[in-house]
Motif scaffolding. Structure first.
Motif, PDB file in Angstrom:
ATOM      1  N   ASP A  27      38.626  39.739  47.728  1.00 14.33           N
ATOM      2  CA  ASP A  27      39.890  40.451  47.651  1.00 14.33           C
ATOM      3  C   ASP A  27      41.068  39.582  48.079  1.00 14.33           C
ATOM      4  O   ASP A  27      42.174  40.081  48.252  1.00 14.33           O
TER       5      ASP A  27
ATOM      6  N   ARG B 284      50.652  54.817  52.906  1.00 15.73           N
ATOM      7  CA  ARG B 284      49.457  54.133  53.406  1.00 15.73           C
ATOM      8  C   ARG B 284      49.828  52.773  53.965  1.00 15.73           C
ATOM      9  O   ARG B 284      50.840  52.192  53.603  1.00 15.73           O
TER      10      ARG B 284
ATOM     11  N   HIS C 207      48.326  39.864  43.836  1.00 17.57           N
ATOM     12  CA  HIS C 207      48.630  41.247  44.226  1.00 17.57           C
ATOM     13  C   HIS C 207      47.805  42.195  43.360  1.00 17.57           C
ATOM     14  O   HIS C 207      47.852  42.123  42.136  1.00 17.57           O
ATOM     15  N   ARG C 208      47.049  43.077  44.021  1.00 16.63           N
ATOM     16  CA  ARG C 208      46.249  44.051  43.277  1.00 16.63           C
ATOM     17  C   ARG C 208      46.500  45.485  43.731  1.00 16.63           C
ATOM     18  O   ARG C 208      45.982  46.416  43.102  1.00 16.63           O
ATOM     19  N   ALA C 209      47.270  45.672  44.796  1.00 18.00           N
ATOM     20  CA  ALA C 209      47.504  47.025  45.316  1.00 18.00           C
ATOM     21  C   ALA C 209      48.610  47.713  44.513  1.00 18.00           C
ATOM     22  O   ALA C 209      49.653  48.109  45.037  1.00 18.00           O
TER      23      ALA C 209
ATOM     24  N   PRO D 101      49.613  48.745  54.416  1.00 22.80           N
ATOM     25  CA  PRO D 101      49.307  47.650  53.486  1.00 22.80           C
ATOM     26  C   PRO D 101      47.876  47.157  53.660  1.00 22.80           C
ATOM     27  O   PRO D 101      47.322  47.157  54.758  1.00 22.80           O
ATOM     28  N   LEU D 102      47.305  46.726  52.556  1.00 25.01           N
ATOM     29  CA  LEU D 102      45.942  46.201  52.577  1.00 25.01           C
ATOM     30  C   LEU D 102      45.964  44.711  52.893  1.00 25.01           C
ATOM     31  O   LEU D 102      46.947  44.014  52.613  1.00 25.01           O
TER      32      LEU D 102
ATOM     33  N   THR E  72      37.874  47.520  38.665  1.00 27.49           N
ATOM     34  CA  THR E  72      39.120  47.931  39.316  1.00 27.49           C
ATOM     35  C   THR E  72      40.143  48.260  38.237  1.00 27.49           C
ATOM     36  O   THR E  72      40.497  47.398  37.420  1.00 27.49           O
TER      37      THR E  72
ATOM     38  N   ALA F  75      42.910  45.637  46.099  1.00 25.67           N
ATOM     39  CA  ALA F  75      43.362  46.840  45.407  1.00 25.67           C
ATOM     40  C   ALA F  75      43.095  48.057  46.271  1.00 25.67           C
ATOM     41  O   ALA F  75      42.281  48.026  47.216  1.00 25.67           O
ATOM     42  N   TRP F  76      43.778  49.153  45.976  1.00 26.75           N
ATOM     43  CA  TRP F  76      43.512  50.403  46.692  1.00 26.75           C
ATOM     44  C   TRP F  76      42.093  50.870  46.404  1.00 26.75           C
ATOM     45  O   TRP F  76      41.609  50.730  45.270  1.00 26.75           O
TER      46      TRP F  76
ATOM     47  N   ALA G 204      46.374  57.129  43.733  1.00 31.79           N
ATOM     48  CA  ALA G 204      46.557  56.723  45.121  1.00 31.79           C
ATOM     49  C   ALA G 204      47.423  57.725  45.855  1.00 31.79           C
ATOM     50  O   ALA G 204      48.217  58.444  45.270  1.00 31.79           O
TER      51      ALA G 204
END
Length: 866
Positions: A48, A7, A56-58, A9-10, A29, A15-16, A3
């Motif tokens: 997502d 950036r 949380h996946r990021a 936040p999603l 992923t 996830a990214w 990554a």
């Protein structure tokens, strides 16, 4: 692939993009080198959003490598290699495999593989269980844990409910789908737990007061009785932090329970349990009662059974009905539905929050009477209400969330703490609870609270014969010291008392000692709670987290690590005719010290020892620095400015003292402080360095009084603090040092110091004055043996002089230390030690030469040899 930084936040829990590999209806992923999400969706859509389990996946995208041709794709993280045959439909053993390259093994997993060596998770309740056995003889149906000796685990989140940005539940998506999380870790169990915490959220740190003593009893206490109880706690100088009021605090029209009938019938819809209005015959002025509790620094929790909704007799019925536009003309109950956002909003706003403003600190959600939500079939009421109550408390202000409820399923570790229910009173339950508590760490559920002493008697025991064995209760309290929460509780039986003063010596003494020890250990426990938040490693954790390649770590489930440095094996068997309980303990490889530093043990085998009622098998790593509070604390609402640092023998060791405000969510925003303490010991000097406190939070002290205790030490020639030589003192005093011969401990009182400045402490020794290994142990054995002899021998005036002197070795050595000048102190002490060692060797012969009975001589010898 990695990554990039900086950036935005999603949305949700996505996830990214760099972590995802999407091929038609399949998506992979890469979350960590050990964790891959596997999704297949017939219509090619993926979700997502947050779910019950994953929030949380990021995560930072780990390096991984892709190899691909027209038919297959391989994803290699270094620790996992995934291979999938593209465009072949749902994941099956024919089209998907993952090779696990983990510490301790290498294996290949396929969908459908059955895990053979799962190490267990936890279960919603211990209601009516005698150990792990229910009333009908069936065994506790433990859920699976996240770790297994197989080296992998699969979490299936396909049917997990979604959690929206507003924190509310959403439907499970329809259609043909698979949503899996594959953990491949070999025997690196700690890494697996850390990975799960990364995607599912950390274990929150409870408010500091949670780690104090809780008083709870199922009893229809009145205001006056509770005030009398509180006064007795104060008179006996017993610390107390939490006051639990069971269901009799509120009115319960229509309640009719048979004598002895348990009120926790699983999923049986019983009327009369729900209530939100104080019983004015017991609490004539609830606000005044709450003011009294607050003035005593007692935190109050009230019992709730919400399933019957809000009844017409409730004081806030009209307010609740107005909030929901409910027709009150029918005089009908407002039906409960925990997954109805309007209902829960009205319940909080019109009923619960007003009670909190009067003084209720948190809620005990005792039971819900049916298993699943009626609005969302499949949604556990227990899981959902844990989520709703905990998050509402955090939303209301900056308080830390806190509830007191049963385990609801994976992901519920985010909502501590757990109430394990009404276990059966008996040695079987006591023996099972250490294992049960440690196993729960395998699903990050690190805050079980058990009914210390058990809740109810086995039904076959006639009522006149029902009594709590004092020894059983004392041992259970010792387990409570080394549990996440120390809370006594019991069924509504007039004869079932657990007040500490109810028990005479030696049992009452053991109970009092247990409570005092709990409060002394509070800074160590609180620091371990922070570690659990940071790492996923619970306060109470199984031995195999640290020693996964040793078979004994799996075959001794009644012992566990308590934080990083302390090994505990609570005694769970009664004493024999000799007044001791045999209790074997497996000590992992390396050197281990007893709790007081008196004994050193070489690990790598099973230690066969017997323990008196006052003794708890506690072992500490060499070089450990264990922070303690001084004795005499009344509660944990505030913390003392004095901190004792017990430094165990060992070449080197360290710890990080943890501090925050104890109440707010600020610790999640970086509002906390750490103080690193390092110890290094050699033949000629022992140095302890206390760093300046690093970090800030509301209420951070500017000064702190440190008292450093060097355990199992000889007399130093000098003690220096920041280069200044401190004087010796026979009594505790700031900026002095003394030698405690009862503990063979150098106690250095630094006085009040600025926490912003480091402190360097050096004790210097002459090698010729080093004390022999195990000296304190022999001194204490001699004292116990001589005390025994005086109790059983009729002619104690004929006791040999050497026997009497050996029995009071600590006092004899204290006189040697206190007399004369500094220059000769170490030499006099060494001479006194040599004299004791000669006396100790001659004790068996001295006693054998007396006319005492042979049986008494043998017991004397046995006590010496323990």
């Amino acid at each position: 692939m990695e990554a990039t930084n900086d950036r935005q936040p999603l949305p949700g829990a996505a996830a990214w993009p760099e972590a995802t590999i999407e091929r038609g209806p399949a998506r992979f992923t890469v979350l960590t080198p050990r964790l891959i999400r596997l999704e297949w969706s017939e219509d090619g859509s993926f979700r997502d959003i947050r779910t019950q389990v994953v929030v949380h996946r990021a995560l930072d995208v780990p390096p991984f490598h892709i190899e691909e041709d027209d038919t297959t794709i391989e994803v290699d993280t270094g620790l996992l290699r995934l291979r999938y045959t593209k465009d072949t439909g749902r994941f099956t053993a024919d089209n998907l495999s993952i090779v696990v390259r983990g510490p301790g093994l290498e294996s290949t997993w396929h969908p459908g593989d059955v895990q053979k060596q799962n190490l267990g998770g936890t279960y919603r309740t211990l209601d009516r269980y005698d150990g792990d056995t229910w009333t009908d003889g069936s065994k506790l149906p433990l859920e699976e844990g996240l770790i297994a000796r197989d080296g992998w685990h699969l979490v299936d989140d396909t049917q997990g409910f979604g959690i929206g940005d507003d924190g509310w539940v959403s439907e499970v998506p329809g259609g043909e789908r698979q949503d899996w999380y594959f953990f491949g870790y070999g025997h690196d169990f700690r890494a697996a737990l850390s990975d799960f915490a990364a995607i599912s959220g950390p274990q929150p740190i409870p408010p500091r007061f949670v780690f104090g003593y809780w008083w709870s009893r199922y009893w229809n206490y009145s205001d006056e009785e509770l005030r009398t109880l509180g006064a007795r706690f104060e008179k006996e100088r017993i610390p107390l932090d939490v006051l639990v009021l069971d269901m009799d605090w509120h009115t319960t029209p229509g309640l009719s329970l048979r004598p002895g009938h348990e009120h926790h019938d699983e999923f049986g819809e019983q009327s009369g349990w729900t209530g939100y209005t104080f019983n004015r015959s017991l609490f004539p002025h609830p606000k005044a009662f709450m003011r009294w509790a607050r003035g005593e620094n007692l935190h109050v929790t009230l019992n709730l059974h919400p399933a019957s909704g809000v009844m017409p007799h409730e004081e806030k019925y009209d307010a609740m009905a107005k909030a929901l536009s409910w027709d009150t003309s029918t005089n009908a109950p407002i039906p409960f539905e925990g997954a109805s956002q309007p209902y829960m909003r009205a319940l909080f706003d019109t009923i619960l929050h007003p009670l909190e403003k009067e003084g209720v600190d948190f809620w005990w959600l005792d039971w819900q009477q049916w298993k699943e939500s009626k609005k969302f079939p499949g949604l556990s009421n227990t899981w959902w209400l844990n989520h709703v109550f905990f998050t509402e408390m955090q939303r209301d202000d900056d308080r830390r969330g806190l509830i007191y409820h049963r385990w609801g399923g994976l992901g519920n570790h985010r909502y501590p703490i757990g109430f394990s229910g009404d276990s059966v009173i008996g040695w079987n339950s006591l023996a099972f609870q250490p294992h049960f508590t440690a196993m729960a760490s395998n699903v990050l559920y690190g805050y079980w609270s058990h009914d210390i002493g058990g809740h109810t008697f086995r039904k076959e025991i006639p009522r006149p014969e029902r009594h709590l064995e004092p020894e059983l209760y004392a041992r259970w309290m010792q387990l409570g010291v080394f549990s996440p929460v120390l809370r006594t509780h019991s069924a509504k039986e007039a004869s079932l008392h657990k007040e500490p003063w109810h028990f005479g010596p030696p049992y009452g003494d053991a109970v009092f000692a247990a409570i005092r020890l709990r409060y002394q250990l509070a800074p160590y426990i609180y620091g371990a709670a922070r570690d659990a938040y940071d790492t996923g490693m619970s306060l109470v954790r199984p031995m195999y987290y640290h020693w996964p390649e040793h078979e004994e770590a799996y075959t001794h489930p009644a012992q566990y690590m308590f934080g990083n440095d302390v090994l505990v094996a609570p005694v769970t068997t009664p004493v024999g005719a000799d007044g001791t309980a045999k209790f074997p303990v497996w000590l992992p490889p390396g050197l281990w010290y007893s709790r007081d530093g008196a004994e050193a043990y070489d690990g790598g085998g099973v230690l066969e020892r017997s323990y008196t009622l006052e003794e708890i098998p506690i072992f500490v790593r060499p070089g450990s620095v264990v922070p303690l509070y001084p004795e005499g604390m009344r509660n944990l609402s505030t913390v003392p400015d004095e901190l004792i640092l017990q430094v165990f023998p060992g070449d080197e060791g360290s710890t990080s003292l943890y501090d925050d405000d104890g109440r707010s969510q600020g610790y999640q925003r970086g509002e906390f402080a750490r103080t690193c303490v390092r110890s290094r010991r050699g033949d000629r000097a022992h140095r302890v360095h206390i760093d300046a406190m690093d970090g800030d939070y509301t209420g951070r002290p500017s000064t702190r009084r440190y008292v450093v205790e060097l355990l199992d030490a000889g007399i130093p020639e000098s003690v220096e603090v920041n280069g200044e030589v401190l004087p010796y003192s026979a009594e505790p005093a700031p900026r002095t040092w003394l030698f405690d011969t009862a503990w063979l401990c150098i106690r250095i009182d630094l006085g009040s110091k600025l926490v912003s400045r480091p402190q360097d402490i050096v004790a210097r020794f002459a090698p010729e004055h080093a004390i022999p290994r195990g000296l304190l142990h022999r001194m204490r054995r001699a004292g116990e043996a001589v005390h025994y002899l005086k109790q059983v021998w009729g002619d104690i005036s004929a006791l040999p002089d050497d026997v009497d002197l050996a029995g009071q070795a600590a006092r004899v050595l204290a006189y040697a230390v206190e007399e004369g000048d500094d220059m000769g102190r170490a030499a006099r002490f060494s001479e006194g030690v040599s004299e004791f060692e000669e006396r100790f060797k001659g004790l068996p012969a001295s006693v054998n030469a007396t006319p005492i009975d042979d049986a008494f001589k043998q017991m004397f010898a046995d006590l010496l040899g323990r």
